[in-house]
Design a protein around this motif. Structure first.
Motif, PDB file in Angstrom:
ATOM      1  N   ASP A  89     -79.002  43.999  22.048  1.00  0.00           N
ATOM      2  CA  ASP A  89     -78.977  45.124  22.977  1.00  0.00           C
ATOM      3  C   ASP A  89     -77.636  45.133  23.706  1.00  0.00           C
ATOM      4  OD1 ASP A  89     -79.447  47.139  24.760  1.00  0.00           O
ATOM      5  OD2 ASP A  89     -81.502  46.539  25.171  1.00  0.00           O
ATOM      6  N   PRO A  90     -76.644  45.849  23.163  1.00  0.00           N
ATOM      7  CA  PRO A  90     -75.353  45.930  23.842  1.00  0.00           C
ATOM      8  C   PRO A  90     -75.417  46.870  25.033  1.00  0.00           C
ATOM      9  CG  PRO A  90     -75.316  47.271  21.863  1.00  0.00           C
ATOM     10  CD  PRO A  90     -76.648  46.575  21.883  1.00  0.00           C
ATOM     11  N   GLY A  91     -74.525  46.674  25.974  1.00  0.00           N
ATOM     12  CA  GLY A  91     -74.490  47.543  27.143  1.00  0.00           C
ATOM     13  C   GLY A  91     -73.187  47.412  27.899  1.00  0.00           C
ATOM     14  N   LEU A  92     -72.880  48.438  28.662  1.00  0.00           N
ATOM     15  CA  LEU A  92     -71.711  48.431  29.532  1.00  0.00           C
ATOM     16  C   LEU A  92     -72.222  48.383  30.966  1.00  0.00           C
ATOM     17  CD1 LEU A  92     -68.577  48.678  29.418  1.00  0.00           C
ATOM     18  CD2 LEU A  92     -68.893  51.093  29.962  1.00  0.00           C
ATOM     19  N   ASP A  93     -71.842  47.324  31.695  1.00  0.00           N
ATOM     20  CA  ASP A  93     -72.296  47.123  33.065  1.00  0.00           C
ATOM     21  C   ASP A  93     -71.156  47.457  34.026  1.00  0.00           C
ATOM     22  OD1 ASP A  93     -74.442  46.133  31.666  1.00  0.00           O
ATOM     23  OD2 ASP A  93     -73.961  44.029  32.050  1.00  0.00           O
ATOM     24  N   TRP A 104     -68.476  43.249  61.607  1.00  0.00           N
ATOM     25  CA  TRP A 104     -69.849  43.452  62.048  1.00  0.00           C
ATOM     26  C   TRP A 104     -70.709  44.162  61.004  1.00  0.00           C
ATOM     27  CZ3 TRP A 104     -71.206  40.895  66.292  1.00  0.00           C
ATOM     28  CH2 TRP A 104     -70.180  40.502  67.161  1.00  0.00           C
ATOM     29  N   TRP A 105     -70.262  44.191  59.773  1.00  0.00           N
ATOM     30  CA  TRP A 105     -71.061  44.861  58.744  1.00  0.00           C
ATOM     31  C   TRP A 105     -70.878  44.141  57.404  1.00  0.00           C
ATOM     32  CZ3 TRP A 105     -66.900  47.158  61.208  1.00  0.00           C
ATOM     33  CH2 TRP A 105     -65.742  47.301  60.441  1.00  0.00           C
ATOM     34  N   PRO A 106     -71.850  44.262  56.507  1.00  0.00           N
ATOM     35  CA  PRO A 106     -71.764  43.586  55.214  1.00  0.00           C
ATOM     36  C   PRO A 106     -70.990  44.402  54.193  1.00  0.00           C
ATOM     37  CG  PRO A 106     -73.846  44.719  55.378  1.00  0.00           C
ATOM     38  CD  PRO A 106     -73.136  44.959  56.689  1.00  0.00           C
ATOM     39  N   ALA A 107     -70.650  43.767  53.082  1.00  0.00           N
ATOM     40  CA  ALA A 107     -70.127  44.491  51.924  1.00  0.00           C
ATOM     41  C   ALA A 107     -71.287  45.218  51.250  1.00  0.00           C
ATOM     42  CB  ALA A 107     -69.468  43.531  50.948  1.00  0.00           C
ATOM     43  N   VAL A 108     -70.991  46.405  50.740  1.00  0.00           N
ATOM     44  CA  VAL A 108     -72.018  47.228  50.087  1.00  0.00           C
ATOM     45  C   VAL A 108     -71.510  47.632  48.715  1.00  0.00           C
ATOM     46  CG1 VAL A 108     -73.450  49.296  50.234  1.00  0.00           C
ATOM     47  CG2 VAL A 108     -72.754  48.114  52.333  1.00  0.00           C
ATOM     48  N   ALA A 109     -72.352  47.494  47.702  1.00  0.00           N
ATOM     49  CA  ALA A 109     -71.973  47.876  46.341  1.00  0.00           C
ATOM     50  C   ALA A 109     -73.145  48.565  45.662  1.00  0.00           C
ATOM     51  CB  ALA A 109     -71.535  46.652  45.530  1.00  0.00           C
ATOM     52  N   VAL A 110     -72.812  49.413  44.695  1.00  0.00           N
ATOM     53  CA  VAL A 110     -73.805  50.076  43.859  1.00  0.00           C
ATOM     54  C   VAL A 110     -73.387  49.865  42.410  1.00  0.00           C
ATOM     55  CG1 VAL A 110     -72.585  52.287  43.966  1.00  0.00           C
ATOM     56  CG2 VAL A 110     -75.005  52.254  43.387  1.00  0.00           C
ATOM     57  N   GLY A 111     -74.348  49.715  41.519  1.00  0.00           N
ATOM     58  CA  GLY A 111     -73.984  49.467  40.126  1.00  0.00           C
ATOM     59  C   GLY A 111     -75.164  49.595  39.197  1.00  0.00           C
ATOM     60  N   GLY A 112     -74.920  49.233  37.954  1.00  0.00           N
ATOM     61  CA  GLY A 112     -75.977  49.312  36.964  1.00  0.00           C
ATOM     62  C   GLY A 112     -75.641  48.526  35.720  1.00  0.00           C
ATOM     63  N   ARG A 113     -76.672  48.177  34.979  1.00  0.00           N
ATOM     64  CA  ARG A 113     -76.524  47.548  33.666  1.00  0.00           C
ATOM     65  C   ARG A 113     -76.870  48.566  32.592  1.00  0.00           C
ATOM     66  NH1 ARG A 113     -79.415  42.072  35.518  1.00  0.00           N
ATOM     67  NH2 ARG A 113     -77.623  41.117  36.561  1.00  0.00           N
ATOM     68  N   ASP A 114     -76.127  48.490  31.495  1.00  0.00           N
ATOM     69  CA  ASP A 114     -76.309  49.432  30.385  1.00  0.00           C
ATOM     70  C   ASP A 114     -76.281  50.864  30.913  1.00  0.00           C
ATOM     71  OD1 ASP A 114     -76.662  50.428  27.879  1.00  0.00           O
ATOM     72  OD2 ASP A 114     -78.764  49.857  27.685  1.00  0.00           O
TER      73      ASP A 114
END
Length: 689
Positions: A89-93, A104-114
């Motif tokens: 099962d190949p994928g681009l992440d 006073w704030w965290p790092a925030v990220a959004v993403g996905g696999r395949d």
């Protein structure tokens, strides 16, 4: 569990920052993260990664990734798992950081696999597809993360999908609609995930503990007797050297995990040492140097000098800039050394020293420096910034063409490894070859080039393209070309010219690449100091039979061309490209490219192409997507290799018919970048090196 998650979230959002600079480690899937879980962390910009993860008898992850921008991580991955079809099962992440961690704030990220979901529509394809939003925050030596996941990240369920509407349908791994852009952030339920990474006092060693929302629904559908285990994973990561990342642990209390990966900081790759800078003596009081003597001094200093004019009225030196030919990838240093040569030989009364850049007969820019400012800086009474204040930048045409010179010969070697992690039937396929190329410019503007490709090893005959051969293949017959030991890779004649300031053109005829030959034209418009450019290329080519390197198949013609838009960052270290047009298979679509080039000449790039597929529909082989990541490292000075050339390692789709661009000789933008203003301005601080 909900109370614990609420407590962690409150701490992430409100506690002050206590630690900085802790290097992130890789997850089992290849990107920066914990084990199964991603984090909002990013590797240092310009990091290239690659490796393998073994998860008991369940999964095998092969991955290659790139940190192209400080906020963008891309990973090509192929996962092997036990299944009825014997397919991987190949994928681009992909992961994008939305917010950098602050006081006073965290790092925030959004993403996905395949995220693309390309490939055969078979049950189970896309079983690893999922999206997430994640927060990360450091407390002393502890790095905590908390996120919400969709798709594969939410297999354990627990929370109703807050997006509702069309996003709230069931996301069955056996349904093709559960992957690709149409499935992003869908599913009836989402699930929290999180964990911590403790950076121990032992240098390079960290311990990981995480809670995963992955319910492994696809595995349970395949095998009713499959038992998920605990949703808790524990492991460690160890970096004995900065480039080696080793991981081990236990997932779900029952499967041992072992990860072995490399993480190369490309900006730290040693560059070839330039020659010592030329000296600048007192202004000549007697007979100044002649144009021929200045030209000889410039070449002796390792400069790519094409011509010189030194009189009582002007001092001009023309450079034919070519990165791989000179081995120097800092344009400002080349400019500064050219100015030194002029300052050492020009008549005493000359104050303006002009260096004109160009490439393969194309006009770059003319930079005029004040001799007095240069002399002050060399005596440590001034700086490169002060020289810039009085410098003048004009189109190269302002100084006219260089005087006639000798023919310019170039010889390069390019050893290349191309590997594919994008096929479902073959987890890994590769080819290795070396291109030996020779070109000559007998006079300004005309370039005649030829190259031989020596195939060293190949396993592309195993690709899925051999199972369903196309009637009119574009590149799906790649195995026929890799089977021969050697062949003519290209043989062409090109005429390059700059008919107006900022406008550049190319006409080419011959064998352009391994598979196609014909004729074509290209035009590029880029104002001398602009950060953008626009280009158009049109080509009519025919397939070159694999068994005959000299002729073309007159019955297999292809018309292809693209409109290309280029955008440079400050200093032209990063370039984004968008192409729209017709590909070799007759399919229409677009390509997005992103490249990062460092001062040592190393280039890291990624590209993705989407088209309608040949014949206006789904491509018979591999879908409508073509994608890849490439790393190019200059060979540099070696006693057993020529000065020019580079080593390339690329992870890309091989043997596809959809989205295939023609590899034209001397593409204008890439040819002109070393002679342009952007990279010169970005390296100006090194003018006096």
């Amino acid at each position: 569990m909900n109370r614990l998650a609420t407590t962690i979230a409150f701490a992430l959002l409100t506690a002050p920052l206590h630690a900085e600079g802790l290097a992130p480690s890789l997850s089992d899937w290849g990107g920066a993260g914990l084990m199964l879980n991603p984090t909002a962390r990013m590797m240092p910009e310009g990091t290239a990664t690659g490796g393998v993860t073994l998860v008991g008898s369940l999964h095998r992850h092969l991955f290659a990734g790139a940190q192209l921008l400080p906020w963008l991580e891309v990973t090509a991955r192929d996962t092997m798992y036990p299944n009825w079809w014997g397919l991987s099962d190949p994928g681009l992440d992909v992961k994008v950081r939305l917010l950098r961690e602050g006081p006073w704030w965290p790092a925030v990220a959004v993403g996905g696999r395949d995220v693309t979901g390309s490939g055969y529509d078979l049950p189970g394809k896309g079983r690893f597809a999922g999206e997430y939003v994640v927060l990360s925050r450091r407390f002393w030596n502890l790095d905590a993360s908390l996120g919400l996941g969709w798709g594969r990240f939410a297999g354990g369920g627990g929370v109703v999908n807050p997006l509702g509407g069309r996003f709230a349908h069931d996301r069955d791994p056996n349904d093709p609609r559960s992957r690709g852009p149409r499935a992003w952030f869908t599913g009836r339920e989402i699930a929290p995930f999180g964990g911590v990474e403790w950076h121990t006092p032992l240098r390079g060693l960290s311990l990981k503990l995480e809670y995963s929302g992955d319910g492994m629904r696809a595995e349970r559908q395949d095998d009713p007797t499959f038992v998920r285990g605990l949703p808790v994973n524990v492991g460690l990561a160890y970096r004995p050297w900065p480039w080696l990342d080793i991981g081990a642990g236990v997932e779900q209390g029952k499967r041992a995990v072992l990860r072995l990966a490399v993480a190369l900081a490309l900006k730290d790759v040693p560059a070839a040492r330039p020659l010592p800078p030329p000296g600048v003596g007192p202004r000549p009081e007697g007979r100044p140097a002649t144009s021929e003597e200045v030209l000889g001094d410039a070449r002796a200093a390792g400069l790519p000098a094409r011509g010189a004019v030194v009189t009582r009225e002007r001092a001009v030196l023309w450079l034919d800039t070519d990165d791989e030919d000179t081995g120097d990838f800092v344009p400002a240093r080349i400019l500064g050394r050219a100015a030194r040569v002029l300052a050492d030989g020009a008549p005493a009364e000359i104050e303006a020293l002009t260096v004109v850049t160009g490439a393969q007969g194309l006009d770059g820019i003319a930079v005029t420096l004040q001799r007095r400012e240069l002399e002050r800086a060399l005596r440590r009474r001034g700086s490169a910034e002060e020289i810039l204040r009085t410098a003048r930048v004009e189109p190269a045409s302002a100084e006219g063409p260089p005087p006639p010179g000798r023919a310019v010969w170039r010889f390069t070697l390019r050893p290349t490894l191309e590997q594919s992690l994008f096929e479902q039937g073959v987890p890994y396929a590769s080819r290795t070859y070396t291109d030996a190329a020779l070109s000559v410019a007998p006079w300004r503007g005309l370039v005649i080039g030829g190259g031989v490709r020596i195939n060293l090893a190949s396993s592309v005959a195993l690709l899925d393209t051999q199972a369903l051969p196309a009637e009119q293949p574009v590149r799906s017959d790649l195995a026929l070309y890799t089977a021969r030991v050697a062949g003519i890779e290209h043989l062409h004649a090109s005429w390059l010219a700059s008919p107006a300031p900022g406008l550049h053109t190319r006409l080419s005829v011959g064998h352009f690449e391994e598979m196609f030959g014909g004729f074509g034209a290209e035009a590029l418009y880029q104002p001398p100091t602009a950060r953008w450019a626009a280009g158009l290329d049109l080509n009519r080519v025919w397939k070159r039979p694999a068994w005959d390197a000299w002729r073309v198949d007159g019955l297999d013609g292809h018309t292809t061309g693209h409109l290309s838009l280029y955008w440079e960052s400050d200093g032209a270290a990063r370039t984004a490209v968008l192409r729209l047009g017709r590909y070799l298979g007759g399919d229409w679509g677009g390509t997005a490219e992103l490249a990062h080039r460092f001062d040592n000449g190393v280039r890291l790039s990624a590209q993705m192409t989407w088209t309608e597929g040949p014949d206006g529909g789904q491509s018979r082989i591999g879908g409508r997507l073509d994608q890849g990541i490439a790393l190019v490292v200059p060979i540099g000075e070696r006693p057993w290799l020529p000065d020019g050339g580079a080593l390339e390692v690329a992870t890309r789709t091989l043997g596809r018919d959809a989205g295939q661009r023609l590899r034209t000789p001397l593409p204008l933008y890439e040819t002109l970048v070393p002679a342009g203003y952007g990279r010169l301005a970005g390296t100006w601080s090194r003018l006096l090196d």
